[in-house]
Design an enzyme around this catalytic site. Structure first.
Site, PDB file in Angstrom:
ATOM      1  N   HIS A  19       4.309  -2.665   3.295  1.00  0.00           N
ATOM      2  CA  HIS A  19       4.804  -3.702   2.398  1.00  0.00           C
ATOM      3  C   HIS A  19       3.835  -4.886   2.409  1.00  0.00           C
ATOM      4  O   HIS A  19       3.074  -5.073   3.358  1.00  0.00           O
ATOM      5  CB  HIS A  19       6.192  -4.149   2.835  1.00  0.00           C
ATOM      6  CG  HIS A  19       7.230  -3.066   2.760  1.00  0.00           C
ATOM      7  ND1 HIS A  19       8.498  -3.285   2.282  1.00  0.00           N
ATOM      8  CD2 HIS A  19       7.198  -1.750   3.099  1.00  0.00           C
ATOM      9  CE1 HIS A  19       9.205  -2.167   2.329  1.00  0.00           C
ATOM     10  NE2 HIS A  19       8.427  -1.218   2.826  1.00  0.00           N
TER      11      HIS A  19
ATOM     12  N   CYS B  21      11.204  -6.083   5.427  1.00  0.00           N
ATOM     13  CA  CYS B  21      10.192  -7.094   5.742  1.00  0.00           C
ATOM     14  C   CYS B  21      10.783  -8.276   6.492  1.00  0.00           C
ATOM     15  O   CYS B  21      10.133  -8.863   7.355  1.00  0.00           O
ATOM     16  CB  CYS B  21       9.509  -7.567   4.465  1.00  0.00           C
ATOM     17  SG  CYS B  21       8.430  -6.318   3.751  1.00  0.00           S
TER      18      CYS B  21
ATOM     19  N   GLU C  34       4.210  -8.093   2.801  1.00  0.00           N
ATOM     20  CA  GLU C  34       4.366  -9.020   3.918  1.00  0.00           C
ATOM     21  C   GLU C  34       3.790  -8.419   5.199  1.00  0.00           C
ATOM     22  O   GLU C  34       3.122  -9.114   5.977  1.00  0.00           O
ATOM     23  CB  GLU C  34       5.845  -9.362   4.125  1.00  0.00           C
ATOM     24  CG  GLU C  34       6.467 -10.109   2.955  1.00  0.00           C
ATOM     25  CD  GLU C  34       7.087  -9.192   1.905  1.00  0.00           C
ATOM     26  OE1 GLU C  34       8.006  -9.644   1.215  1.00  0.00           O
ATOM     27  OE2 GLU C  34       6.650  -8.014   1.776  1.00  0.00           O
TER      28      GLU C  34
ATOM     29  N   CYS D  84      12.117  -7.806   1.042  1.00  0.00           N
ATOM     30  CA  CYS D  84      13.207  -6.852   1.250  1.00  0.00           C
ATOM     31  C   CYS D  84      13.718  -6.974   2.686  1.00  0.00           C
ATOM     32  O   CYS D  84      13.115  -7.639   3.535  1.00  0.00           O
ATOM     33  CB  CYS D  84      12.728  -5.427   0.968  1.00  0.00           C
ATOM     34  SG  CYS D  84      11.528  -4.804   2.168  1.00  0.00           S
TER      35      CYS D  84
ATOM     36  N   MET E  39       0.840  -1.197   0.000  1.00  0.00           N
ATOM     37  CA  MET E  39       0.000   0.000   0.000  1.00  0.00           C
ATOM     38  C   MET E  39       0.874   1.246   0.000  1.00  0.00           C
ATOM     39  O   MET E  39       1.802   1.368   0.799  1.00  0.00           O
ATOM     40  CB  MET E  39      -0.910   0.032   1.232  1.00  0.00           C
ATOM     41  CG  MET E  39      -1.853  -1.136   1.365  1.00  0.00           C
ATOM     42  SD  MET E  39      -2.906  -0.961   2.833  1.00  0.00           S
ATOM     43  CE  MET E  39      -3.988   0.382   2.322  1.00  0.00           C
TER      44      MET E  39
END
Length: 294
Positions: A102, A132, A104, A129, A90
């Protein structure tokens, strides 16, 4: 069916399309699958859990609100309850990049705010990343959480985050998704109560600055989000993002918000008010209140 799923649905195999289409019929499909629905999809397709999760990723990615990058990432978190929770990244135009959620984080927050107590695995369409990976290390499933990526062997989080820094290094015993109740008295109207309840179950062991947000929509629906701190600080997820994530995953858009309440302590070391107001105003919400936790 919500329009966001229409194109993604056509990319699925015919047997999966036929089996899941009735589940998607409600325009406010909650972006989660109950354990019996997962079993139904497995029976209809012959896929095991891992293969089914990969097959459903286009639907999770369709939940993304990538208004800046136009790069949709989808994730599916699998809870110990058997429920599966979709998530998508988002981005908020008019706010800052720091407000981004993110994929996740979206799936994990989704599971947590729906009452899931721990996760077994998470399936993502792109490599997580570093942000996350650190966020996931706050979970009570810890470094044992299984990460599933397309075209790769599944590995535990510890494979992707070697020599990890986390809650244990700061002697934190209560972890994200553990049951928590900070005991603030719950009073006021339904929206105020929802915000206080969200603050009561938040994860704030580092700053001791509990907070929660509740959003009331024009149709009377209420979504609430709890603050989720991280040992590395920056991957922390603010309470507003948790609430906005639920709102979006349930097929609503930001103009549907008619009122918002933030619950926090007046003397907290960290204050959410300014960032919460700025982001909500960027999304078109002007009716924003603050209730002080006592």
């Amino acid at each position: 069916m919500h329009s966001r799923f229409q194109a993604a649905l056509t990319t699925l195999a015919a047997d999966l399309q036929a089996a899941i289409a009735p589940m998607l019929a409600d325009p406010h499909f909650p972006a989660l699958l109950e354990a019996d629905q997962v079993a139904t999809l497995q029976q209809a397709t012959g896929l095991d859990e891992d293969a089914l999760a990969f097959a459903l990723l286009p639907l999770a990615a369709a939940c993304a609100r990538a208004d800046l990058s136009h790069f949709n990432v989808g994730a599916i978190a699998r809870g110990v309850s058997g429920r599966w929770y979709f998530g998508g990244n988002m981005e908020f135009l008019g706010a800052t990049m720091q407000q981004t959620v993110h994929a996740e984080q979206s799936a994990i927050s989704h599971a947590w705010l729906r009452g899931e107590t721990s996760l077994r695995a998470i399936t993502v369409n792109y490599t997580p990343c570093g942000h996350c990976r650190q966020f996931m290390n706050e979970l009570n499933s810890g470094l044992a959480l299984r990460i599933h990526l397309p075209g790769r062997e599944a590995h535990a989080l510890e494979h992707y985050l070697p020599d990890a820094f986390g809650p244990k290094d700061l002697e934190i015993k209560t972890l994200l998704m553990d049951a928590q109740d900070h005991g603030f008295p719950v009073s006021g109207d339904a929206l105020t109560q929802a915000a206080i309840q969200a603050a009561n179950r938040c994860h704030a062991p580092y700053s001791h600055s509990p907070s929660g947000v509740a959003l009331e929509l024009k149709d009377g629906t209420i979504f609430s989000g709890s603050y989720a701190e991280n040992a590395a600080f920056n991957p922390t997820l603010p309470p507003l993002q948790g609430a906005l994530n639920l709102l979006s995953l349930n097929g609503y858009d930001y103009p549907a918000i008619q009122r918002a309440i933030l619950a926090e302590k007046a003397d907290a070391a960290l204050i959410q008010w300014d960032a919460t107001v700025a982001t909500l105003k960027a999304l078109g919400c002007q009716n924003i209140e603050r209730v002080l936790l006592g």
